[in-house]
Design a protein around this motif. Structure first.
Motif, PDB file in Angstrom:
ATOM      1  N   MET A   1       0.851  -1.168   0.000  1.00 50.43           N
ATOM      2  CA  MET A   1       0.000   0.000   0.000  1.00 50.43           C
ATOM      3  C   MET A   1       0.900   1.234   0.000  1.00 50.43           C
ATOM      4  SD  MET A   1      -3.153   0.798   2.569  1.00 50.43           S
ATOM      5  CE  MET A   1      -3.534  -0.928   2.540  1.00 50.43           C
ATOM      6  N   SER A   2       0.624   2.155  -0.886  1.00 54.36           N
ATOM      7  CA  SER A   2       1.428   3.378  -0.934  1.00 54.36           C
ATOM      8  C   SER A   2       0.611   4.560  -0.418  1.00 54.36           C
ATOM      9  CB  SER A   2       1.921   3.641  -2.360  1.00 54.36           C
ATOM     10  OG  SER A   2       0.832   3.897  -3.207  1.00 54.36           O
ATOM     11  N   THR A   3       1.339   5.564   0.042  1.00 54.73           N
ATOM     12  CA  THR A   3       0.672   6.765   0.550  1.00 54.73           C
ATOM     13  C   THR A   3       1.189   7.982  -0.205  1.00 54.73           C
ATOM     14  OG1 THR A   3       2.327   7.085   2.271  1.00 54.73           O
ATOM     15  CG2 THR A   3       0.371   5.818   2.873  1.00 54.73           C
ATOM     16  N   ARG A   4       0.389   9.029  -0.155  1.00 49.01           N
ATOM     17  CA  ARG A   4       0.802  10.296  -0.741  1.00 49.01           C
ATOM     18  C   ARG A   4       0.304  11.409   0.174  1.00 49.01           C
ATOM     19  NH1 ARG A   4      -3.291  11.027  -5.939  1.00 49.01           N
ATOM     20  NH2 ARG A   4      -5.187  11.386  -4.714  1.00 49.01           N
ATOM     21  N   SER A   5       0.979  12.528   0.116  1.00 45.87           N
ATOM     22  CA  SER A   5       0.570  13.703   0.884  1.00 45.87           C
ATOM     23  C   SER A   5       0.182  14.798  -0.086  1.00 45.87           C
ATOM     24  CB  SER A   5       1.710  14.203   1.774  1.00 45.87           C
ATOM     25  OG  SER A   5       1.966  13.274   2.798  1.00 45.87           O
ATOM     26  N   ARG A   6      -0.922  15.431   0.212  1.00 42.56           N
ATOM     27  CA  ARG A   6      -1.417  16.537  -0.601  1.00 42.56           C
ATOM     28  C   ARG A   6      -1.400  17.782   0.277  1.00 42.56           C
ATOM     29  NH1 ARG A   6      -6.599  17.978  -1.158  1.00 42.56           N
ATOM     30  NH2 ARG A   6      -7.293  16.055  -0.174  1.00 42.56           N
ATOM     31  N   ARG A   7      -0.862  18.879  -0.245  1.00 43.73           N
ATOM     32  CA  ARG A   7      -0.795  20.141   0.500  1.00 43.73           C
ATOM     33  C   ARG A   7      -1.686  21.174  -0.178  1.00 43.73           C
ATOM     34  NH1 ARG A   7       3.442  20.143   4.042  1.00 43.73           N
ATOM     35  NH2 ARG A   7       4.889  18.424   3.798  1.00 43.73           N
ATOM     36  N   GLU A   8      -2.381  21.937   0.658  1.00 45.48           N
ATOM     37  CA  GLU A   8      -3.183  23.040   0.148  1.00 45.48           C
ATOM     38  C   GLU A   8      -3.140  24.162   1.178  1.00 45.48           C
ATOM     39  OE1 GLU A   8      -7.531  22.578   0.106  1.00 45.48           O
ATOM     40  OE2 GLU A   8      -7.230  20.717   1.212  1.00 45.48           O
ATOM     41  N   PHE A   9      -3.516  25.332   0.752  1.00 45.76           N
ATOM     42  CA  PHE A   9      -3.560  26.478   1.652  1.00 45.76           C
ATOM     43  C   PHE A   9      -5.007  26.941   1.762  1.00 45.76           C
ATOM     44  CE2 PHE A   9       0.760  26.273   0.232  1.00 45.76           C
ATOM     45  CZ  PHE A   9       1.481  26.570   1.386  1.00 45.76           C
ATOM     46  N   VAL A  10      -5.450  27.155   2.999  1.00 40.80           N
ATOM     47  CA  VAL A  10      -6.800  27.660   3.239  1.00 40.80           C
ATOM     48  C   VAL A  10      -6.679  28.995   3.967  1.00 40.80           C
ATOM     49  CG1 VAL A  10      -7.899  25.397   3.253  1.00 40.80           C
ATOM     50  CG2 VAL A  10      -7.047  26.341   5.376  1.00 40.80           C
ATOM     51  N   THR A  11      -7.556  29.922   3.608  1.00 38.78           N
ATOM     52  CA  THR A  11      -7.524  31.262   4.192  1.00 38.78           C
ATOM     53  C   THR A  11      -8.781  31.503   5.008  1.00 38.78           C
ATOM     54  OG1 THR A  11      -6.170  32.084   2.376  1.00 38.78           O
ATOM     55  CG2 THR A  11      -7.354  33.731   3.673  1.00 38.78           C
ATOM     56  N   PHE A  12      -8.578  31.996   6.217  1.00 44.85           N
ATOM     57  CA  PHE A  12      -9.667  32.391   7.091  1.00 44.85           C
ATOM     58  C   PHE A  12      -9.637  33.901   7.215  1.00 44.85           C
ATOM     59  CE2 PHE A  12      -8.940  28.003   8.234  1.00 44.85           C
ATOM     60  CZ  PHE A  12     -10.220  27.503   8.390  1.00 44.85           C
ATOM     61  N   LYS A  13     -10.792  34.540   7.048  1.00 43.55           N
ATOM     62  CA  LYS A  13     -10.877  35.998   7.113  1.00 43.55           C
ATOM     63  C   LYS A  13     -11.160  36.497   8.523  1.00 43.55           C
ATOM     64  CE  LYS A  13     -12.273  36.408   2.347  1.00 43.55           C
ATOM     65  NZ  LYS A  13     -13.282  36.849   1.405  1.00 43.55           N
ATOM     66  N   HIS A  14     -11.479  35.563   9.428  1.00 41.68           N
ATOM     67  CA  HIS A  14     -11.809  35.905  10.812  1.00 41.68           C
ATOM     68  C   HIS A  14     -11.092  34.928  11.741  1.00 41.68           C
ATOM     69  CE1 HIS A  14     -15.247  36.980   8.227  1.00 41.68           C
ATOM     70  NE2 HIS A  14     -15.247  38.095   8.945  1.00 41.68           N
ATOM     71  N   PRO A  15     -10.873  35.302  13.002  1.00 38.28           N
ATOM     72  CA  PRO A  15     -10.362  34.314  13.967  1.00 38.28           C
ATOM     73  C   PRO A  15     -11.317  33.114  13.979  1.00 38.28           C
ATOM     74  CG  PRO A  15     -10.281  36.512  14.895  1.00 38.28           C
ATOM     75  CD  PRO A  15     -11.056  36.621  13.602  1.00 38.28           C
ATOM     76  N   PHE A  16     -10.780  31.924  14.208  1.00 32.28           N
ATOM     77  CA  PHE A  16     -11.606  30.721  14.089  1.00 32.28           C
ATOM     78  C   PHE A  16     -11.187  29.658  15.088  1.00 32.28           C
ATOM     79  CE2 PHE A  16      -7.906  30.036  11.525  1.00 32.28           C
ATOM     80  CZ  PHE A  16      -7.663  28.664  11.542  1.00 32.28           C
ATOM     81  N   ARG A  17     -12.064  28.687  15.252  1.00 31.99           N
ATOM     82  CA  ARG A  17     -11.794  27.537  16.115  1.00 31.99           C
ATOM     83  C   ARG A  17     -11.936  26.257  15.312  1.00 31.99           C
ATOM     84  NH1 ARG A  17     -11.139  28.559  21.270  1.00 31.99           N
ATOM     85  NH2 ARG A  17     -12.021  30.443  22.169  1.00 31.99           N
ATOM     86  N   ILE A  18     -11.094  25.292  15.668  1.00 35.16           N
ATOM     87  CA  ILE A  18     -11.231  23.923  15.181  1.00 35.16           C
ATOM     88  C   ILE A  18     -11.370  23.063  16.428  1.00 35.16           C
ATOM     89  CG2 ILE A  18     -10.057  22.001  14.026  1.00 35.16           C
ATOM     90  CD1 ILE A  18      -8.980  23.980  12.027  1.00 35.16           C
ATOM     91  N   ARG A  19     -12.346  22.194  16.425  1.00 34.24           N
ATOM     92  CA  ARG A  19     -12.729  21.443  17.620  1.00 34.24           C
ATOM     93  C   ARG A  19     -11.552  20.828  18.380  1.00 34.24           C
ATOM     94  NH1 ARG A  19     -18.030  18.858  17.670  1.00 34.24           N
ATOM     95  NH2 ARG A  19     -17.795  19.203  15.451  1.00 34.24           N
ATOM     96  N   SER A  20     -10.579  20.257  17.732  1.00 30.27           N
ATOM     97  CA  SER A  20      -9.489  19.562  18.428  1.00 30.27           C
ATOM     98  C   SER A  20      -8.363  20.500  18.887  1.00 30.27           C
ATOM     99  CB  SER A  20      -8.912  18.468  17.532  1.00 30.27           C
ATOM    100  OG  SER A  20      -8.421  19.043  16.334  1.00 30.27           O
ATOM    101  N   ILE A  21      -8.480  21.800  18.602  1.00 29.49           N
ATOM    102  CA  ILE A  21      -7.462  22.771  18.999  1.00 29.49           C
ATOM    103  C   ILE A  21      -8.079  23.699  20.038  1.00 29.49           C
ATOM    104  CG2 ILE A  21      -5.942  24.630  18.212  1.00 29.49           C
ATOM    105  CD1 ILE A  21      -5.915  23.271  15.456  1.00 29.49           C
ATOM    106  N   GLU A  22      -7.463  23.776  21.213  1.00 27.37           N
ATOM    107  CA  GLU A  22      -8.031  24.554  22.315  1.00 27.37           C
ATOM    108  C   GLU A  22      -8.076  26.049  22.039  1.00 27.37           C
ATOM    109  OE1 GLU A  22      -6.317  23.782  26.133  1.00 27.37           O
ATOM    110  OE2 GLU A  22      -6.241  21.627  25.754  1.00 27.37           O
ATOM    111  N   ASN A  23      -7.041  26.575  21.404  1.00 27.80           N
ATOM    112  CA  ASN A  23      -6.904  28.018  21.234  1.00 27.80           C
ATOM    113  C   ASN A  23      -7.712  28.547  20.053  1.00 27.80           C
ATOM    114  OD1 ASN A  23      -4.900  27.787  23.236  1.00 27.80           O
ATOM    115  ND2 ASN A  23      -3.364  27.389  21.671  1.00 27.80           N
TER     116      ASN A  23
END
Length: 89
Positions: A1-23
């Protein structure tokens, strides 16, 4: 089984939260890395997502240090949706 990594850039226009990140994360552009592995036994190339990570600044480092944090792709999509709807106000 082989793996690959895909990179992308996402832009947020406001401060934001992601559930698994406390800050609360500041607005800006973030690099997101998605690892995928091949699905074996098919007659065509197909991949499944096995991990999603976001690169965020380390709290108190003033941008001098960053860390890669594992997140859910659903949580990322939710944060992007909330950010986009905040832009409509």
């Amino acid at each position: 089984m082989s793996t690959r990594s895909r990179r992308e850039f996402v832009t947020f226009k406001h401060p934001f939260r992601i559930r698994s990140i406390e800050n609360l994360l500041p607005e800006g552009t973030y690099e997101v890395v998605t690892d995928e592995e091949t699905i074996e036994g098919l007659s065509f190339a197909a991949y499944r997502r096995v991990a999603t990570m976001i690169i965020v600044p380390v709290l108190g480092s003033h941008g001098a240090a960053v860390e890669m944090v594992s997140i859910s792709s659903v949580d990322l999509a939710d944060a992007q949706r909330v950010d986009a709807s905040a832009s409509d106000d």
